[in-house]
Design a protein around this motif. Structure first.
Motif, mmCIF file in Angstrom:
data_model
loop_
_atom_site.group_PDB
_atom_site.id
_atom_site.type_symbol
_atom_site.label_atom_id
_atom_site.label_comp_id
_atom_site.label_asym_id
_atom_site.label_seq_id
_atom_site.Cartn_x
_atom_site.Cartn_y
_atom_site.Cartn_z
ATOM 1 N N MET A 175 0.847 -1.179 0.000
ATOM 2 C CA MET A 175 0.000 0.000 0.000
ATOM 3 C C MET A 175 0.886 1.234 0.000
ATOM 4 O O MET A 175 1.726 1.383 0.872
ATOM 5 C CB MET A 175 -0.918 -0.042 1.227
ATOM 6 C CG MET A 175 -1.495 1.271 1.615
ATOM 7 S SD MET A 175 -3.228 1.617 1.347
ATOM 8 C CE MET A 175 -4.090 0.149 1.470
ATOM 9 N N PRO A 176 0.702 2.138 -0.971
ATOM 10 C CA PRO A 176 1.496 3.360 -1.024
ATOM 11 C C PRO A 176 1.247 4.243 0.193
ATOM 12 O O PRO A 176 0.138 4.315 0.701
ATOM 13 C CB PRO A 176 1.013 4.050 -2.295
ATOM 14 C CG PRO A 176 0.366 2.989 -3.102
ATOM 15 C CD PRO A 176 -0.160 1.982 -2.136
ATOM 16 N N SER A 177 2.287 4.896 0.637
ATOM 17 C CA SER A 177 2.200 5.785 1.789
ATOM 18 C C SER A 177 1.576 7.116 1.393
ATOM 19 O O SER A 177 1.815 7.627 0.307
ATOM 20 C CB SER A 177 3.591 6.032 2.364
ATOM 21 O OG SER A 177 3.529 7.004 3.368
ATOM 22 N N LYS A 178 0.797 7.673 2.299
ATOM 23 C CA LYS A 178 0.249 9.008 2.079
ATOM 24 C C LYS A 178 1.009 10.035 2.898
ATOM 25 O O LYS A 178 0.675 11.201 2.895
ATOM 26 C CB LYS A 178 -1.236 9.014 2.443
ATOM 27 C CG LYS A 178 -2.030 8.123 1.510
ATOM 28 C CD LYS A 178 -3.506 8.242 1.749
ATOM 29 C CE LYS A 178 -4.195 7.154 0.961
ATOM 30 N NZ LYS A 178 -5.127 7.484 0.029
ATOM 31 N N ASN A 179 2.063 9.589 3.589
ATOM 32 C CA ASN A 179 2.873 10.476 4.403
ATOM 33 C C ASN A 179 3.862 11.220 3.507
ATOM 34 O O ASN A 179 4.776 10.632 2.940
ATOM 35 C CB ASN A 179 3.622 9.675 5.472
ATOM 36 C CG ASN A 179 4.395 10.568 6.410
ATOM 37 O OD1 ASN A 179 5.087 11.494 5.977
ATOM 38 N ND2 ASN A 179 4.279 10.295 7.693
ATOM 39 N N LYS A 180 3.662 12.522 3.389
ATOM 40 C CA LYS A 180 4.491 13.332 2.486
ATOM 41 C C LYS A 180 5.952 13.337 2.904
ATOM 42 O O LYS A 180 6.840 13.361 2.050
ATOM 43 C CB LYS A 180 3.942 14.749 2.406
ATOM 44 C CG LYS A 180 2.622 14.830 1.684
ATOM 45 C CD LYS A 180 2.121 16.257 1.618
ATOM 46 C CE LYS A 180 0.763 16.287 0.952
ATOM 47 N NZ LYS A 180 0.223 17.641 0.873
ATOM 48 N N ASN A 181 6.230 13.325 4.205
ATOM 49 C CA ASN A 181 7.627 13.333 4.648
ATOM 50 C C ASN A 181 8.349 12.047 4.270
ATOM 51 O O ASN A 181 9.502 12.078 3.859
ATOM 52 C CB ASN A 181 7.715 13.560 6.157
ATOM 53 C CG ASN A 181 7.365 14.980 6.535
ATOM 54 O OD1 ASN A 181 7.506 15.907 5.739
ATOM 55 N ND2 ASN A 181 6.898 15.158 7.756
#
Length: 140
Positions: free
Chosen positions: A1-7
């Motif tokens: 699952m791709p991360s949605k955390n921009k950092n």
């Protein structure tokens, strides 16, 4: 699952681009002097068991490989293949350094190989800022 955390996505981008620029830079500076670089490599491997034509050919091809893998990593295109290629290239260079007992170059090559391997581990989750994600993925 791709991360949605921009950092996390940004950190991955920065690490991928750093490795890419290192490889790209190695290739770019060697391309204009490919003949001299190839001859330098032949001289360095003169006492190894590798045949001079193999070393010479590798010396001509190496800058193009570094340039290509580096460029792919910088833009994030075919990133998985580029990371695998980068790690395999470093393994070959480490092997060559062992043959001629050039222990000073190995730490840098190990770091490059380690970064490629680590980036590969986190590729699917954090490679958000890439041409792969934009053009080669079914993900929105």
């Amino acid at each position: 699952m791709p991360s949605k955390n921009k950092n996390e996505n940004l950190a991955y981008l920065l690490a991928r681009v750093a490795v890419g620029i290192s490889l790209f830079g190695h290739g770019v500076v060697r391309l204009p002097k490919a003949g001299a670089f190839s001859e330098w490599m032949r001289d360095r491997f003169e006492k190894s068991w590798l045949p001079a034509p193999v070393v010479g050919t590798f010396g001509y091809v190496l800058p193009w490989i570094e340039f290509g893998i580096g460029l792919l990593l910088i833009i994030g295109l075919f990133t998985r293949s580029a990371l695998i290629g980068g790690a395999v290239l470093m393994i070959a260079l480490i092997g060559g350094c062992c043959l001629i007992e050039d222990w000073s170059a190995i730490p840098s090559q190990l770091m490059h190989a380690g970064f490629c391997a680590l980036l590969l581990v986190f590729l699917e989750r954090y490679n958000y800022y890439s041409f792969d994600r934009r053009f080669l993925s079914d993900n929105p």
